[in-house]
Design a protein around this motif. Structure first.
Motif, PDB file in Angstrom:
ATOM      1  N   TYR A 147      38.759  49.657  53.672  1.00 22.56           N
ATOM      2  CA  TYR A 147      39.260  49.065  52.424  1.00 22.56           C
ATOM      3  C   TYR A 147      38.061  48.658  51.581  1.00 22.56           C
ATOM      4  O   TYR A 147      37.058  48.171  52.106  1.00 22.56           O
ATOM      5  N   VAL A 148      38.144  48.895  50.277  1.00 21.86           N
ATOM      6  CA  VAL A 148      37.089  48.497  49.353  1.00 21.86           C
ATOM      7  C   VAL A 148      37.674  47.534  48.335  1.00 21.86           C
ATOM      8  O   VAL A 148      38.678  47.832  47.684  1.00 21.86           O
ATOM      9  N   HIS A 149      37.053  46.377  48.207  1.00 28.34           N
ATOM     10  CA  HIS A 149      37.485  45.389  47.223  1.00 28.34           C
ATOM     11  C   HIS A 149      36.595  45.499  45.989  1.00 28.34           C
ATOM     12  O   HIS A 149      35.388  45.727  46.104  1.00 28.34           O
ATOM     13  N   ASN A 150      37.196  45.328  44.819  1.00 26.19           N
ATOM     14  CA  ASN A 150      36.471  45.503  43.550  1.00 26.19           C
ATOM     15  C   ASN A 150      35.820  46.883  43.498  1.00 26.19           C
ATOM     16  O   ASN A 150      34.606  47.021  43.285  1.00 26.19           O
ATOM     17  N   ALA A 151      36.621  47.896  43.719  1.00 28.78           N
ATOM     18  CA  ALA A 151      36.111  49.265  43.782  1.00 28.78           C
ATOM     19  C   ALA A 151      35.522  49.699  42.443  1.00 28.78           C
ATOM     20  O   ALA A 151      36.130  49.516  41.387  1.00 28.78           O
ATOM     21  N   ALA A 152      34.318  50.268  42.508  1.00 31.07           N
ATOM     22  CA  ALA A 152      33.686  50.840  41.319  1.00 31.07           C
ATOM     23  C   ALA A 152      34.040  52.311  41.193  1.00 31.07           C
ATOM     24  O   ALA A 152      34.064  52.871  40.102  1.00 31.07           O
TER      25      ALA A 152
END
Length: 303
Positions: free
Chosen positions: A150-155
């Motif tokens: 999971y990636v938070h604040n995905a760029a």
């Protein structure tokens, strides 16, 4: 040891304590920052320190999972402008793809070939091209029957400010669904350890000292002091139990259903969490203070 204004400022930002309390804590502990934090907590003048909240550096975390093997790498840049740059993001993507194939740690990754060159040389070329110092700082590897990311604040896809990996045993389909929820929980709560069994004994011992001193001091100041046996056998163990629950993944209240612990939520789903990794950009790095205009000037090549 001389107590400087910068030391007082750092302690205030870390603990939320008042200026005079912070200065006294440092004076009482000969400038030792960790001891001063514990002193303030003993006096009930500070919350538990969360250093990660006050440290930062720019860059991205890249995550990828292939066949039960997950990796999370951190590549730092000097400014957030570069972290949003398509060239930098492609670099993070390619290095993450190389990492998941065979690298076991960050040193091995630096020596691994990418486009005909070691990753370390690819980074050097990117520094010259992009115009900022870039650092391959960390790499975490997690293996399991099922690994969910999971990636938070995905760029961009597979990269962002916080990357999480969770390893689970059990039915693969169920593990994928609940694993994503657990990964989001980990991103939000930043547990210190998987369980009480894996908590650092030094951390537990330090917390026990703080809670013991705090309980004894509160009791001494109370109009109706409790018997020492109550303090030692009930109050202090109760506070330590709460500390363990709040800081271990399995002991935490599940953010999706606070009536359950994460451990119980996993059992109800028929899975077992065997490991996790949470990597946040800049964790543990003090960011140099710099105003926005200076940051823009640096990015544009100004002085």
């Amino acid at each position: 040891m001389a107590i400087t204004a910068a030391m007082v400022k750092e302690l205030r930002e870390t603990t939320g304590a008042g200026m005079m309390d912070a200065k006294k804590a440092l004076t009482e502990n000969d400038g030792n920052m960790e001891a001063a934090i514990d002193w303030l907590r003993t006096k009930g003048l500070a919350k538990a320190a969360k250093k990660a909240d006050r440290v930062a550096a720019e860059g991205l975390i890249g995550v990828q999972v292939v066949d039960g093997r997950g990796v999370a790498i951190e590549i730092n840049s000097e400014t957030d402008f570069v972290a949003k740059n398509a060239d930098f993001q492609q670099l993070v993507r390619e290095i993450t793809e190389v990492a998941v194939q065979s690298a076991t740690d960050v040193e091995v990754l630096r020596a691994t070939e990418l486009n005909g060159k070691p990753v370390s040389e690819v980074l050097t070329d990117a520094i010259a091209r992009i115009g900022e110092n870039l650092t391959l700082r960390r790499m975490h590897v997690l293996d399991g029957s099922t690994v969910v990311s999971y990636v938070h604040n995905a760029a961009a896809d597979g990269m962002g400010k916080i990357g999480v990996l969770v390893a689970l045993n059990g039915d693969a389909d169920k593990a994928q669904v609940i694993g994503k929820q657990f990964a989001m929980h980990i991103a939000a709560t930043a547990p210190v350890s998987l369980s009480e069994a894996t908590l650092d004994p030094t951390l537990l011992a330090r917390e026990l000292e703080v809670q013991t001193a705090k309980a004894l001091e509160e009791n001494a100041a109370s109009a109706k002091p409790k018997p020492d046996a109550v303090i030692q056998n009930n109050i202090i163990p109760g506070r330590m139990k709460k500390f363990v629950a709040e800081n271990t993944l399995l002991g935490q209240a599940f953010v999706m259903n606070p009536d359950l612990t994460v451990e119980q939520a996993a059992k109800d789903a028929g899975v077992e969490i065997t490991g996790y990794a949470r990597v946040m950009v800049g964790e543990g790095i003090e960011k140099k203070e710099e105003d926005f205009a200076a940051e823009v000037a640096k990015t544009l090549g100004g002085n």
